[in-house]
Write a protein that holds these residues in place. Structure first.
Motif, short mmCIF file in Angstrom:
data_model
loop_
_atom_site.label_atom_id
_atom_site.label_comp_id
_atom_site.label_asym_id
_atom_site.label_seq_id
_atom_site.Cartn_x
_atom_site.Cartn_y
_atom_site.Cartn_z
N GLN A 158 52.14 10.22 24.30
CA GLN A 158 52.47 11.23 23.28
C GLN A 158 51.83 12.15 23.00
N HIS A 191 62.25 10.47 20.93
CA HIS A 191 61.26 10.90 21.60
C HIS A 191 62.02 13.08 21.28
N TRP A 212 61.26 11.76 28.89
CA TRP A 212 60.95 11.03 28.45
C TRP A 212 62.28 9.66 28.49
N TRP A 219 60.39 13.44 14.27
CA TRP A 219 59.53 12.09 14.92
C TRP A 219 59.44 10.72 13.64
N PRO A 264 55.33 14.18 27.35
CA PRO A 264 54.64 13.07 27.72
C PRO A 264 53.23 13.05 28.39
N TRP A 283 59.39 18.33 17.81
CA TRP A 283 59.09 16.99 16.81
C TRP A 283 58.85 16.89 15.83
N LEU A 310 57.36 18.39 22.49
CA LEU A 310 56.78 16.89 22.65
C LEU A 310 56.36 16.20 23.90
#
Length: 455
Positions: A433, A323, A273, A357, A441, A327, A439
């Motif tokens: 996301q 990010h 991230w 988050w 990518p 999360w 979390l």
């Protein structure tokens, strides 16, 4: 309890509640809910289960710090245990306290300083791999590269063993396991793993792959084939104060699996991230690179350099604000409680969810919350901010045991890359996301790397 009230929230579908929205758009759904219903909100997960969601730092402190004895990890940990077993992340009570005491010394600063050499070596190997790839102009998936490198660092740090040769098996297995565990967490009634559904079969194969790697590491250490003054050695030498017994291979597997996955997965995602954000903000990348040049020049970094790379730490902190790898944190009440006038029953049908988050996007805590601005974490800007307004590593007695290790590793890897390459995102690519257990990518982070100097 009298004089208390139920938390507000969306009515949702008559049967599913808001489960479909939570599955299809997890993060935007949670954000919208709190903006509409306030700091304490709840939604139905099917016909009878409810989720109570908290975003106020004072409420978080009540659950995770001040009254931690009233809450347990509950069903979330139970469903994670399908992958992790009964390790530090999922265990409870006296057993967890014992295991935490055994593992904690491995993460003291004096034990981490020698690991800087491991981090630097693995970063150098990664850069050499990039330099010698067949087509240097082709895009490179930074998410995959961070995963391979942090996997190697975690394996060397935790059990003095290199698993890079296993990366092509381990990384896909971890992805499959995470996806299946995420599905089980959001399932109204998870099917027993013994049922041969396609998802169960894929999960069992993935878990067998991971178990084979970890049990092989344990077997080679027990036979004397490998040695090391590492976490594995400390856990194998530990003895129960009452019985004098050591850990079984199964107990060792659970602790190693937990720390291995946590030690590589969350760090890899945070770095991925960060590269995505830096490619969007070249002015921040240039400032970070200037700090690296000023502090390090061309010499090999040391542990003493990490606190001197302050802006680089702020870049990482801001990246984890936007990010956070962990999360969402989940709890269940052991005894009935009241929070700011809202009733919290001790019921297996009620899950308490704390989402870093969402908390990290509260305008009252973070002005212009969607803006990437590492200056938020300067000492001046951080003064007066509630401590639990920021919790990428959790909070209270269950905060991440490897926080210091992770920050040291991430700062050093960022510094090594920044003084060799400038990053450019592939045209048309946008970060998306994927909120699994961590979390991620979604689809990786494809980048073009422009060399700055000859290695």
């Amino acid at each position: 309890m009298t004089g208390t009230r139920e938390a507000p929230g969306p009515r949702g579908h008559w049967f599913w509640g808001s489960l479909r929205e939570r599955r299809s758009e997890s993060l935007p759904f949670l954000l919208r809910m709190h903006r509409e219903y306030g700091d304490v909100a709840q939604w139905r997960m099917g016909p009878v289960n409810r989720v109570l969601s908290l975003v106020n730092p004072e409420h978080v402190k009540h659950v995770l710090v001040e009254h931690v004895g009233r809450y347990t990890k509950g069903v979330g940990a139970q469903r994670l245990s399908a992958m992790l077993g009964n390790g530090l992340l999922t265990s409870e009570g006296d057993f967890w306290k014992r295991q935490r005491r055994l593992a904690q010394p491995a993460f003291h600063l004096e034990r981490l300083v020698p690991l800087v050499r491991v981090m630097e070596e693995e970063g150098r190997h990664m850069l050499e791999r990039w330099r010698t790839r067949p087509d240097p102009s082709a895009p490179l998936d930074l998410a995959q590269e961070m995963a391979r490198t942090t996997l190697s660092i975690a394996s060397r740090a935790l059990f003095s063993t290199q698993v890079m040769d296993e990366a092509d098996r381990v990384l896909p297995a971890l992805t499959v396991a995470q996806q299946e565990v995420n599905g089980r967490v959001l399932s109204l009634m998870p099917l027993p793993l013994g049922l041969p559904t396609p998802g169960n079969r894929a999960f069992v194969r993935a878990r067998q792959t991971l178990d084979a790697v970890v049990f092989d590491i344990i077997a080679r250490r027990r036979s004397g084939e490998t040695r090391g003054q590492d976490l594995l050695a400390m856990l194998m030498e530990a003895r129960d104060a009452d019985t004098g017994e050591g850990m079984t291979d199964g107990q060792l597997r659970d602790e190693l699996m937990t720390l291995f996955i946590a030690g590589y997965e969350t760090t890899a995602n945070a770095l991925a991230w960060t590269w995505s954000l830096l490619s969007e903000h070249p002015e921040v990348e240039d400032q970070a690179r200037a700090e690296v040049a000023q502090v390090l020049g061309e010499r090999v970094p040391t542990a003493e350099d990490v606190p001197r790379l302050r802006y680089l730490s702020q870049v990482l902190e801001e990246s984890m604000r936007l990010h956070p790898p962990a999360w969402v944190l989940v709890r269940q009440a052991l005894t009935e409680d009241v929070l700011d006038g809202f009733r919290i029953p001790a019921s297996p049908r009620l899950i308490i969810a704390i989402s870093p988050w969402v908390i990290h996007r509260q305008p009252s805590l973070w002005p212009e919350p969607e803006r990437f601005n590492p200056e938020r974490f300067s000492p001046e800007r951080s003064a007066g901010r509630p401590r639990l307004a920021y919790l990428p590593f959790g909070a209270g007695q269950r905060h991440c045991i490897g926080q210091r290790f992770a920050m040291m590793e991430m700062v050093l890897l960022l510094a090594q890359v920044l003084r060799r390459y400038r990053l450019r995102r592939v045209p048309g690519w946008r970060a998306e996301q994927e909120p699994l257990v961590a979390l991620r990518p979604k689809g990786g982070v494809p980048m073009h790397l422009d060399p700055l100097t000859s290695p």
